[in-house]
Design a protein around this motif. Sequence first.
Motif, PDB file in Angstrom:
ATOM      1  N   MET A  51     -46.961   4.659  40.097  1.00 26.33           N
ATOM      2  CA  MET A  51     -46.020   3.488  39.082  1.00 26.33           C
ATOM      3  C   MET A  51     -46.480   3.198  37.549  1.00 26.33           C
ATOM      4  O   MET A  51     -45.711   2.936  36.974  1.00 26.33           O
ATOM      5  CB  MET A  51     -46.213   2.081  39.922  1.00 26.33           C
ATOM      6  CG  MET A  51     -45.330   2.028  41.226  1.00 26.33           C
ATOM      7  SD  MET A  51     -43.526   2.553  40.771  1.00 26.33           S
ATOM      8  CE  MET A  51     -43.340   0.952  39.633  1.00 26.33           C
ATOM      9  N   PHE A  70     -47.324  -3.910  41.336  1.00 23.75           N
ATOM     10  CA  PHE A  70     -46.469  -2.791  40.695  1.00 23.75           C
ATOM     11  C   PHE A  70     -45.590  -3.068  39.376  1.00 23.75           C
ATOM     12  O   PHE A  70     -45.071  -2.426  38.706  1.00 23.75           O
ATOM     13  CB  PHE A  70     -45.467  -1.858  41.581  1.00 23.75           C
ATOM     14  CG  PHE A  70     -46.306  -1.239  42.715  1.00 23.75           C
ATOM     15  CD1 PHE A  70     -47.220  -0.403  42.619  1.00 23.75           C
ATOM     16  CD2 PHE A  70     -45.812  -1.428  43.878  1.00 23.75           C
ATOM     17  CE1 PHE A  70     -47.937   0.245  43.490  1.00 23.75           C
ATOM     18  CE2 PHE A  70     -46.465  -0.834  45.233  1.00 23.75           C
ATOM     19  CZ  PHE A  70     -47.478   0.169  44.845  1.00 23.75           C
ATOM     20  N   TYR A 125     -49.931   3.391  43.112  1.00 22.42           N
ATOM     21  CA  TYR A 125     -50.251   2.540  41.990  1.00 22.42           C
ATOM     22  C   TYR A 125     -50.170   3.302  40.708  1.00 22.42           C
ATOM     23  O   TYR A 125     -49.658   3.004  39.896  1.00 22.42           O
ATOM     24  CB  TYR A 125     -51.456   1.561  42.197  1.00 22.42           C
ATOM     25  CG  TYR A 125     -51.688   0.429  41.371  1.00 22.42           C
ATOM     26  CD1 TYR A 125     -51.130  -0.509  41.391  1.00 22.42           C
ATOM     27  CD2 TYR A 125     -52.485   0.781  40.118  1.00 22.42           C
ATOM     28  CE1 TYR A 125     -51.603  -1.751  40.325  1.00 22.42           C
ATOM     29  CE2 TYR A 125     -52.688  -0.052  39.077  1.00 22.42           C
ATOM     30  CZ  TYR A 125     -52.294  -1.366  39.249  1.00 22.42           C
ATOM     31  OH  TYR A 125     -52.287  -2.367  38.148  1.00 22.42           O
TER      32      TYR A 125
END
Length: 433
Positions: free
Chosen positions: A389, A152, A386
């Motif tokens: 992020m 991340f 994901y």
Amino acid sequence: MSCLYRILSTLNHFLWNGPLLILLLGTHCFFTVRLRLVQRHLPEALRLSVGTGKKQGIRSLTTALAATLGTGNIVGVSSAIALGGPGAVFWCWLTGLLGMATAYAECYLCMLHQKKQKDGTVQGGIMYVLEYALKKKHAGHLFAFLLLVASFGIGCSTQAGTVTETVSALTGIRPSVTGIILVILVGYVILHGSAAITKLCSILVPAMAILYFAACLLLLFLNISYLVPTLRLIIASAFTPTAALGGITGGSFLFSARYGIARGLFTNEAGLGTAPLAFTGNKESSPGKAALLSMSAVFWDTVILCALTGIVIISSLLKNPALAEAYTATTLTSAAFSLLPCGELLLGISLIAFAYATLIGWSYFGAQAVRYLFGTDALPTYRLCYLGMIFVGSVLSLPLIWEMTDFINACMVLPNISALFLMRRDILPPSQN
């Protein structure tokens, strides 16, 4: 956010100005000697890296390169020069040259201690070495957790932030809009699974690397009369303070080494324990051949492209020192490319392509951590997080993202290096395979 930035900056200043510099360079030197100058086998590694006989091996290499050929090659080198002076290029290059031995050791060890899963697939990585070879289950879980967090950070937020900053500079489009578009483009690939990721990387990585390499060579040709002074300045300022590039003041020895090594690690990941994840599970490659391929990735990434970027930046600033005053620490590469017709546009396209590939490649690395910690059922949730992020990274402050990345890298180094030293007798040089 400013408080968090100050805390991380203080921690990174301590870690990267002494302990980790010594640990990483010491590890690189140790395995260079222990593996009998494994860098001597670079010609063989390069033949494997450009070969076509083993498609799965080449796809593993391009996936590894997709994760490492990112903003570190452009923005990372730029910020290293701005913060550490021209000498940072030398330390970044040295990190790559010596780091090839550590990259070989990491991949060899992970290939040697792969673990067959209940579904019949084979998985590997430092977390499996820690749990099953060293019987340190908690350490394996710690590394996997850090790897998940790193996906991340180093693989997601830094890349997304750089893309949105680049697009905003070129077109004026708001970061939030670019972030949404980026989420869609990345999501289209990673939601189709690992096969789609490796297929895209095998096409995108060679194309973007050749484009950027050609542009850098053209700039070096235009700056040819400044090439020798550039090399002299890089070497001299690696060990002594220098102020010779307009608005860019050279740092002390520690600053040059700190930012050069930190950015070198960020881009090639030797010592981080991530690159082997692209090769484990590959049934076509032996541990020795996979390790040589992993070593070649560090060569292409840092020894060639990062060094080339640094030389291009410094030679361009020597040619026209006024450029340094018109650009920020993270856009010095833009200063160099501004000397080419449509150079900043070309750089922007290259930067976006590099970052996009890294976003794809690191999603695969993070997925390996999730598979180890929670099983395959958790992969869809991870991929959605994901993508979330990516959007967060698009709107966060880029200096804060870089500090977070340096800190996460520091945390990952310790369990990885520990495993390498504890299992060093299992790692054989190419001549003994």
